[in-house]
Each structure stands twice: as C-alpha cells, then as structure tokens.
Write a protein that holds these residues in place. Structure first.
Motif, PDB file in Angstrom:
ATOM      1  N   GLN A 193       0.820  -1.209   0.000  1.00 39.39           N
ATOM      2  CA  GLN A 193       0.000   0.000   0.000  1.00 39.39           C
ATOM      3  C   GLN A 193       0.852   1.256   0.000  1.00 39.39           C
ATOM      4  OE1 GLN A 193      -2.295  -1.387   3.380  1.00 39.39           O
ATOM      5  NE2 GLN A 193      -4.132  -1.587   2.119  1.00 39.39           N
ATOM      6  N   THR A 194       2.013   1.212   0.646  1.00 34.53           N
ATOM      7  CA  THR A 194       2.939   2.338   0.566  1.00 34.53           C
ATOM      8  C   THR A 194       3.404   2.526  -0.877  1.00 34.53           C
ATOM      9  OG1 THR A 194       3.703   2.027   2.842  1.00 34.53           O
ATOM     10  CG2 THR A 194       5.173   3.226   1.347  1.00 34.53           C
ATOM     11  N   ALA A 195       3.688   1.428  -1.548  1.00 37.07           N
ATOM     12  CA  ALA A 195       4.108   1.501  -2.945  1.00 37.07           C
ATOM     13  C   ALA A 195       3.003   2.097  -3.812  1.00 37.07           C
ATOM     14  CB  ALA A 195       4.496   0.116  -3.447  1.00 37.07           C
ATOM     15  N   TRP A 196       1.745   1.702  -3.571  1.00 33.46           N
ATOM     16  CA  TRP A 196       0.650   2.263  -4.360  1.00 33.46           C
ATOM     17  C   TRP A 196       0.547   3.774  -4.180  1.00 33.46           C
ATOM     18  CZ3 TRP A 196      -3.311  -1.842  -2.281  1.00 33.46           C
ATOM     19  CH2 TRP A 196      -3.026  -3.087  -2.855  1.00 33.46           C
ATOM     20  N   ALA A 197       0.631   4.227  -2.931  1.00 32.34           N
ATOM     21  CA  ALA A 197       0.552   5.661  -2.675  1.00 32.34           C
ATOM     22  C   ALA A 197       1.693   6.399  -3.375  1.00 32.34           C
ATOM     23  CB  ALA A 197       0.587   5.930  -1.177  1.00 32.34           C
ATOM     24  N   LEU A 198       2.900   5.839  -3.300  1.00 33.44           N
ATOM     25  CA  LEU A 198       4.044   6.468  -3.958  1.00 33.44           C
ATOM     26  C   LEU A 198       3.859   6.510  -5.466  1.00 33.44           C
ATOM     27  CD1 LEU A 198       7.003   4.898  -1.931  1.00 33.44           C
ATOM     28  CD2 LEU A 198       6.264   7.304  -1.915  1.00 33.44           C
ATOM     29  N   LEU A 199       3.379   5.433  -6.044  1.00 36.23           N
ATOM     30  CA  LEU A 199       3.160   5.396  -7.491  1.00 36.23           C
ATOM     31  C   LEU A 199       2.127   6.431  -7.913  1.00 36.23           C
ATOM     32  CD1 LEU A 199       3.213   1.518  -7.926  1.00 36.23           C
ATOM     33  CD2 LEU A 199       4.813   3.122  -9.001  1.00 36.23           C
ATOM     34  N   GLY A 200       1.096   6.619  -7.091  1.00 39.07           N
ATOM     35  CA  GLY A 200       0.105   7.642  -7.395  1.00 39.07           C
ATOM     36  C   GLY A 200       0.686   9.038  -7.319  1.00 39.07           C
ATOM     37  N   LEU A 201       1.440   9.314  -6.267  1.00 43.64           N
ATOM     38  CA  LEU A 201       2.039  10.642  -6.104  1.00 43.64           C
ATOM     39  C   LEU A 201       3.076  10.930  -7.185  1.00 43.64           C
ATOM     40  CD1 LEU A 201       2.406  10.678  -2.223  1.00 43.64           C
ATOM     41  CD2 LEU A 201       0.927  12.174  -3.585  1.00 43.64           C
ATOM     42  N   ILE A 202       3.882   9.943  -7.531  1.00 45.52           N
ATOM     43  CA  ILE A 202       4.874  10.144  -8.583  1.00 45.52           C
ATOM     44  C   ILE A 202       4.184  10.427  -9.920  1.00 45.52           C
ATOM     45  CG2 ILE A 202       6.687   8.991  -9.921  1.00 45.52           C
ATOM     46  CD1 ILE A 202       7.411   7.510  -7.275  1.00 45.52           C
ATOM     47  N   ALA A 203       3.085   9.719 -10.197  1.00 41.04           N
ATOM     48  CA  ALA A 203       2.327   9.983 -11.420  1.00 41.04           C
ATOM     49  C   ALA A 203       1.770  11.403 -11.423  1.00 41.04           C
ATOM     50  CB  ALA A 203       1.189   8.980 -11.558  1.00 41.04           C
ATOM     51  N   ALA A 204       1.458  11.918 -10.243  1.00 39.65           N
ATOM     52  CA  ALA A 204       0.915  13.276 -10.133  1.00 39.65           C
ATOM     53  C   ALA A 204       2.018  14.332 -10.099  1.00 39.65           C
ATOM     54  CB  ALA A 204       0.048  13.384  -8.887  1.00 39.65           C
ATOM     55  N   ASP A 205       3.225  13.930 -10.503  1.00 42.65           N
ATOM     56  CA  ASP A 205       4.374  14.846 -10.589  1.00 42.65           C
ATOM     57  C   ASP A 205       4.779  15.369  -9.214  1.00 42.65           C
ATOM     58  OD1 ASP A 205       6.391  16.101 -11.991  1.00 42.65           O
ATOM     59  OD2 ASP A 205       5.222  17.912 -12.378  1.00 42.65           O
ATOM     60  N   GLU A 206       4.750  14.488  -8.224  1.00 40.78           N
ATOM     61  CA  GLU A 206       5.081  14.861  -6.849  1.00 40.78           C
ATOM     62  C   GLU A 206       6.330  14.136  -6.338  1.00 40.78           C
ATOM     63  OE1 GLU A 206       3.557  17.091  -4.773  1.00 40.78           O
ATOM     64  OE2 GLU A 206       2.258  17.734  -6.429  1.00 40.78           O
ATOM     65  N   ALA A 207       7.246  13.800  -7.242  1.00 40.15           N
ATOM     66  CA  ALA A 207       8.434  13.047  -6.823  1.00 40.15           C
ATOM     67  C   ALA A 207       9.264  13.797  -5.793  1.00 40.15           C
ATOM     68  CB  ALA A 207       9.291  12.704  -8.041  1.00 40.15           C
ATOM     69  N   GLU A 208       9.236  15.129  -5.802  1.00 40.38           N
ATOM     70  CA  GLU A 208      10.027  15.916  -4.854  1.00 40.38           C
ATOM     71  C   GLU A 208       9.246  16.285  -3.600  1.00 40.38           C
ATOM     72  OE1 GLU A 208      11.700  19.248  -6.871  1.00 40.38           O
ATOM     73  OE2 GLU A 208      12.788  18.029  -8.332  1.00 40.38           O
ATOM     74  N   ASN A 209       8.033  15.784  -3.494  1.00 32.78           N
ATOM     75  CA  ASN A 209       7.198  16.021  -2.323  1.00 32.78           C
ATOM     76  C   ASN A 209       7.839  15.329  -1.110  1.00 32.78           C
ATOM     77  OD1 ASN A 209       5.058  15.858  -0.350  1.00 32.78           O
ATOM     78  ND2 ASN A 209       3.580  16.204  -2.001  1.00 32.78           N
ATOM     79  N   THR A 210       7.855  16.010   0.022  1.00 32.60           N
ATOM     80  CA  THR A 210       8.445  15.399   1.221  1.00 32.60           C
ATOM     81  C   THR A 210       7.707  14.130   1.637  1.00 32.60           C
ATOM     82  OG1 THR A 210       7.078  16.844   2.620  1.00 32.60           O
ATOM     83  CG2 THR A 210       9.338  17.582   2.109  1.00 32.60           C
TER      84      THR A 210
END
Length: 469
Positions: free
Chosen positions: A387-404
C-alpha cells in the motif's frame, strides 16, 4: 458457482456429524438468525419485494408436482460439463470447482467418472502443504503475478530482451484465450483474445489481466515480433469491445451493472454483479497510452469522464480489486497521467492532498479492509509495503516526486526492506491487501509485497533524475 449450487439447494443433501462435532466456529453472534426479514410491505422497496417473492417461490417449491425439474437438472448437468476445462477446473476458482463436483455427485456421477476425477485433480492443485499445515487456496494468479513482476523488473532497468522476460512473454502469449466464453452473452459480436487470471480458465478472461499483460508485452523484444503484435492486436480488439456504456470497464463482463439484482436475498454479499470500476478503467487507460492511444480517442474520452465523475468528495477513488481507496487512487492517477491529463488540475490536486493527509507517522501508508464497510476508515491502517508503494506510485504519477511525503515513503520502504531470512532483499507483510468481495472476502497476494515496492522505488529513482538519494 451459482448454476451447480442450484442443484445442491434443490436436493438439500445432509451430512450427519458425529456426536460432539459441529461447525459453530463458522458463525458469529450476528449469524444467530440468518433469515431475511422485510422491513415493509411488498413493492415498498426492491429488497422487500424480492424477500416476499422468494418466500412465495419457496412455498410453491414444496409442492410434490414439479413437471420441469428433471429437464432443469439435465440442463444444469449439461452446462456444468460444458464449462469444465480440459484440465478439470471450473472457472479457475475453488468455489466453482467444489460446487460443480458436489452437484455432479448429487446427480449420480461416481467418483471415478472422468469429469469427477479431473475435477478432484484440479482441487488438489489448489492445496498447499507447509510445516505440517494443509490449506486450500481460493484461486491462483500466475498470469497476473507474472505480468506485474515483469513490469516491475522492466521499471528497475532489466533489459527488454532479457531471457527471463522473453521467456515470460512467450509463455503468456501462448496462454491467450482464443475460445468464446460467457462474456459473449452480452458481447456477441466480439472475437476472443484476452487473458485470464489462472493457469486454466478459457471461459472467463478478464480485462484487468489483459491490460496488465498488454502493458508488459508492449515493452519486451521477442524474436517473432509479428506474432507478438498480431496476438496483442487480437487482445486489444477484445478489450476495447468490453467497454461498458458508462465509459468504464468491468473485470469480466459488459454492462453488468443492474444494482437491483444485489437486493435478491441470495446476493447477500452484494457482489452478484461485475460493474465497471475506476481501478480497472485506470489501468486500461494506462495501457492504452503505451500503445499510442490519445486523449481525443472517443473510447478514451468516455473512460476519462467515467473516472472523473466517480471521484470521492475528499479526492480519492474507490478500489474494487485492491484495498481500497489507496489502490483505486493509485491506478486512476497513473491512468490519467499516462493518457495526458493535466496533473495540476483540481482533480489531481485533491487526490494528492488526500494521499498526503493519510500518510502514517512512520512514512508509510496502509488501509484496513474494514474501510469497505466503514468509509471513515478509508486510507487508515498499519503501514504495509504494497500500500505504501501504491501511494508512492500515485504521487509520482501526479508529478510529486520531490514532495516530502514521497521522500518519507521511499525512506519507509528502504528501512523496512529485509536483509535476512526467506525474503532477504524484499519485504514482508501479514496484511491482506487485495479484494475478492468487498466487506466479505479478501486476498493476500504474496507477490504484492515484492514487486510493487520494487516498481515504486524504480519509478522514484527515474523521476528524481536517477539520483542515488
């Protein structure tokens, strides 16, 4: 499952238990009274109408004169035999297999009849034995696991012509369903071409597996490229034909969304249907983008509208086949991003805020399966690797790779990666994070804890510019 179960229900076999033996452990306090009671008069609601109709039909069923019963039994017998795979399975799932065997036994089939012998061999394949324990799996998922594992390996940098990937791709292509199944009832004009979940299941391919497999096959190089492309085209044609009128895709059927049928007393799990869902539709959009489909394509536009119309008020999306809103949100964001939607648009920002707001203190994400029954629990639960991986994949897709929040999630995965034991180099989670029937039946895919974190970390590395951060 339902067709052979009708024989069991009609004949009502009884197995007497020895004195002192019972099955009380199968029931809870809520199950003391399993009768369906109306809360009003007939026609005041579909539920009440069906309950009264059910009582009327059962009363008629007690009459000794049943002129059509033998004919009905013959048709059920024929249907059951026609739906058995050559290897002995029925539908690739344990309930269908057990109920079909029980029905045939009640219809007079001997244990040594070829259909029963093959059926029992299929059941045996579902049994697992380890450390003196024996248990039965509800289903197996080799094509699903292979396709996602291969996509994770490709994300990690494994070459597209790596022998392991080529071998997996050729095996998967050879497992393609080219036989007409029950989906043709509502989609008679389509030619077969999808893939199923299990080793043996020619009659029930599903759109989710087909999309994940097409994602994988698009990324690998095999010697006979013409063969690969022709089989992928066949699969694409079938998949596009399975889109429902609403714009979304169900897993196994088209327009199987008559919610009133879930009010039938028999449908107490509220899972009698296979309606279009946003998680499946998001994965299909993701796949279509990789095969060159654009936002302007009419079927893509309908799918985008279907997804956007079903965003929850707080910004997340429901997950039908994974627990739960974290899963749905991940697949929607990946699909909409891949197809070219603006990730700075309000729908995306709301989803990002929802994921940020549901991160746990340890940096991970988790969601209890109880969120299907109690919406206040959505996005809440003990952190898990998948589930952590899913959340990360969603955020990265939303262009949030640099999000804390992403940085904290990545740190959680790195710090929880095992460095010893049976899963050294990977992750372990005890939680069930996949869904069979919401509220009632959940699944633990043992591969989820391995390939989804690998996929998330690989995409983070790529999104962060390949840094060793």
């Amino acid at each position: 499952t339902v067709v052979p179960l009708s024989v069991v229900r009609s004949l009502e076999p009884v197995h007497e238990l020895p004195e002192g033996r019972d099955v009380h452990e199968l029931f809870t306090e809520k199950d003391v009274d399993l009768d369906f009671k109306p809360d009003g008069l007939p026609f005041t609601s579909w539920r009440n109408t069906f309950i009264y109709l059910d009582r009327f039909i059962k009363t008629i069923g007690k009459f000794p004169w049943k002129p059509l019963r033998k004919k009905a039994f013959r048709k059920v017998e024929q249907w059951t035999l026609e739906h058995q795979e050559g290897e002995g399975d029925w539908g690739g799932i344990q309930p269908a297999m057990l109920n079909s065997l029980l029905a045939l036994r009640l219809l007079g089939y001997a244990n040594d009849h070829p259909a029963c012998v093959k059926g029992m061999e299929a059941v045996d394949r579902f049994l697992l034995e380890k450390d003196g324990r024996l248990w039965m799996q509800a289903c197996v998922s080799p094509l699903w696991d292979t396709a996602i594992a291969a996509n994770a390996l490709l994300d990690s940098g494994l070459p597209s012509d790596h022998p392991a990937l080529v071998k997996a791709g050729e095996w998967i292509i050879n497992k393609q369903v080219i036989k007409r199944g029950d989906w043709q009832v509502k989609n008679p004009g389509a030619e077969p071409g999808g893939w199923a979940f299990e080793f043996y299941n020619e009659l029930y391919p599903d759109t989710d597996d087909t999309a994940e497999i097409l994602l994988f096959l698009n990324r690998i190089d095999i010697a006979d490229n013409r063969w690969k492309l022709s089989e992928c085209q066949r699969a694409m044609n079938w998949l596009l034909s399975m889109q429902s009128k609403s714009g979304g895709w169900g897993a196994f059927d088209v327009d199987n969304d008559k919610e009133v049928l879930n009010e039938i007393p028999f449908a107490d799990h509220k899972a009698l249907l296979d309606p279009p869902t946003v998680d499946v539709t998001g994965r299909i959009l993701w796949m279509l983008s990789k095969w060159g489909f654009k936002k302007q394509h009419p079927q893509v536009q309908r799918a985008i509208q279907f997804i956007k119309e079903r965003q929850e008020i707080d910004g997340c999306w429901f997950g039908r086949w994974g627990a739960n809103y974290i899963y749905g949100t991940f697949l929607v964001l990946n699909g909409l991003c891949a197809i070219g939607e603006d990730m700075n648009a309000p729908f995306s920002r709301k989803a990002v805020r929802w994921l940020e707001g549901h991160q746990n203190e340890d940096g991970g994400w988790g969601e209890t399966c109880q969120s299907y029954q109690e919406p206040s629990l959505r996005g809440r639960g003990k952190s898990t690797a998948s589930q952590t991986a899913w959340a990360l994949l969603g955020l990265i897709a939303a262009d949030e790779a640099e999000n804390t929040a992403v940085e904290r999630g990545v740190r959680y995965l790195i710090e929880t990666q095992k460095d010893s034991g049976d899963v050294s180099g990977s992750w372990w989670e005890d939680e069930f994070t996949a869904t069979g029937f919401p509220i009632h039946f959940f699944i633990k895919y043992h591969m989820y804890q391995h390939f989804f974190p690998l996929m998330a970390l690989s995409r983070y590395r790529r999104a962060a510019g390949g840094s060793e951060q």
